[in-house]
Design an enzyme around this catalytic site. Structure first.
Site, PDB file in Angstrom:
ATOM      1  N   ASP A   1      22.674  83.430  94.158  1.00  0.00           N
ATOM      2  CA  ASP A   1      23.244  82.123  94.459  1.00  0.00           C
ATOM      3  C   ASP A   1      23.281  81.213  93.236  1.00  0.00           C
ATOM      4  OD1 ASP A   1      20.505  81.870  94.288  1.00  0.00           O
ATOM      5  OD2 ASP A   1      20.203  81.108  96.301  1.00  0.00           O
TER       6      ASP A   1
ATOM      7  N   ASN B   1      12.155  77.284 105.564  1.00  0.00           N
ATOM      8  CA  ASN B   1      12.831  77.391 106.858  1.00  0.00           C
ATOM      9  C   ASN B   1      13.385  78.798 107.086  1.00  0.00           C
ATOM     10  OD1 ASN B   1      14.963  77.495 105.091  1.00  0.00           O
ATOM     11  ND2 ASN B   1      15.979  75.634 105.809  1.00  0.00           N
TER      12      ASN B   1
ATOM     13  N   HIS C   1      15.200  80.559 104.940  1.00  0.00           N
ATOM     14  CA  HIS C   1      16.469  80.896 104.284  1.00  0.00           C
ATOM     15  C   HIS C   1      16.262  81.946 103.192  1.00  0.00           C
ATOM     16  CE1 HIS C   1      15.833  77.427 101.260  1.00  0.00           C
ATOM     17  NE2 HIS C   1      16.056  78.476 100.483  1.00  0.00           N
TER      18      HIS C   1
ATOM     19  N   GLU D   1      21.272  79.166 105.041  1.00  0.00           N
ATOM     20  CA  GLU D   1      20.439  78.274 105.831  1.00  0.00           C
ATOM     21  C   GLU D   1      20.461  78.685 107.309  1.00  0.00           C
ATOM     22  OE1 GLU D   1      18.518  76.327 104.388  1.00  0.00           O
ATOM     23  OE2 GLU D   1      19.451  74.914 103.000  1.00  0.00           O
TER      24      GLU D   1
HETATM   25  C1  GLP Z   1      15.844  78.347  96.743  1.00  0.00           C
HETATM   26  C2  GLP Z   1      16.558  79.642  96.402  1.00  0.00           C
HETATM   27  C3  GLP Z   1      15.972  80.821  97.137  1.00  0.00           C
HETATM   28  C4  GLP Z   1      14.459  80.792  97.026  1.00  0.00           C
HETATM   29  C5  GLP Z   1      13.918  79.543  97.662  1.00  0.00           C
HETATM   30  C6  GLP Z   1      12.409  79.448  97.594  1.00  0.00           C
HETATM   31  O1  GLP Z   1      16.371  77.696  97.821  1.00  0.00           O
HETATM   32  N1  GLP Z   1      17.962  79.583  96.646  1.00  0.00           N
HETATM   33  O2  GLP Z   1      16.508  82.018  96.604  1.00  0.00           O
HETATM   34  O3  GLP Z   1      13.917  81.922  97.656  1.00  0.00           O
HETATM   35  O4  GLP Z   1      14.456  78.437  96.948  1.00  0.00           O
HETATM   36  O5  GLP Z   1      12.014  78.940  96.374  1.00  0.00           O
HETATM   37  P1  GLP Z   1      10.560  79.054  95.785  1.00  0.00           P
HETATM   38  O6  GLP Z   1      10.406  80.466  95.364  1.00  0.00           O
HETATM   39  O7  GLP Z   1      10.554  78.118  94.618  1.00  0.00           O
HETATM   40  O8  GLP Z   1       9.632  78.666  96.861  1.00  0.00           O
END
Ligand code: GLP
Length: 241
Positions: free
Chosen positions: A67, A136, A138, A143
């Site tokens: 992404d 959440n 995702h 989402e």
């Molecule tokens: C973002 C990314 C995800 C990631 C998530 C969790 O939203 N698009 O790919 O898994 O954050 O982030 P973190 O690893 O910093 O908790």
């Protein structure tokens, strides 16, 4: 889904590193599906260390990322292109021409999404896809929703995701409200998937993924139908299971 529960973040990163190491050494021209966020930082640091020790070669490796924020320039230090360059690509011998992150500045985002999905197909799918998980549930930027869009698309970010990711930006108002993301069916094109989770803030999402009925309200749970998913989580992330 297979589950590996480890003590802490470092052990989670080490288990993920062993799996990635096997994939890259057994198939030097493999296709890596990569994720951003704080969760895979330890994994990428370990891969860089293995490269420096001469134990890994990325010269024939390709990669596709999950992404990218939209709109955001690749040079912006909060872009996922910048993250990948600074955490991995700049430190190993991967050819950056073979690394694909959705274009956060595309004039035509729909065409950029199609180009990303076409690239995944042209590469023959990912040999392994690394995933973090949002609080959440995702994955990528898919989402919770009743009607998930299956392939790479533009997503409106939820309040909870914007709040969670605001820690990387100067203020919450600076977090882009949209992103280009692989869909769940794009992610399912990977032959192997690893989901990494560390810390109490991920415990509810991990419980919903592993213990509750699969539902698009918890996007990670939709991977239940994939034949090779391993969840690697620490004791805190597993604490509600
Ligand atoms: C973002 C990314 C995800 C990631 C998530 C969790 O939203 N698009 O790919 O898994 O954050 O982030 P973190 O690893 O910093 O908790």
């Amino acid at each position: 889904m297979k589950v590996i529960v480890v003590k802490d973040y470092n052990e989670m990163s080490n288990v993920a590193t062993d799996i990635m190491y096997d994939v890259i050494s057994n198939k030097p021209d493999c296709v890596l599906g990569l994720a951003t966020g704080s969760t895979p930082e330890g994994l990428y640091a370990n891969l860089v260390a293995l490269y420096r020790e001469g134990k890994l070669d990325f010269s024939k490796v390709s990669s596709v990322n999950l992404d990218e924020y939209y709109p955001l320039a690749p040079e912006n230090d909060q872009s996922y292109r910048y993250f990948m360059n600074t955490h991995l690509f700049d430190h190993v011998n991967i050819d950056k021409a073979n690394t694909y992150v959705p274009n956060g500045l595309a004039q035509d985002p729909e065409a950029a999404c199609k180009a990303h999905e076409d690239k995944i197909d042209e590469l023959g799918g990912m040999d392994i896809q690394v995933l973090g998980i949002g609080q959440n549930g995702h994955i990528g930027f898919n989402e919770p929703s009743d009607n998930p869009i299956p392939f790479t698309h533009m997503e409106n970010l939820t309040e909870s995701t914007i709040k969670a990711n605001a820690r990387f930006f100067e203020s919450e108002a600076d977090v882009p409200t949209r992103a280009l993301t692989m869909g769940i069916q794009s992610i399912m094109k990977a032959r192997k998937i690893i989901i990494l989770a560390s810390g109490k803030s991920k415990a509810a999402a991990i419980k919903a993924t592993l213990k509750d009925e699969p539902t698009p309200r918890c996007p990670a749970s939709l991977l239940y139908s994939h034949p090779d998913v391993t969840v690697i989580c620490d004791e805190d992330a597993y604490s509600l299971c």
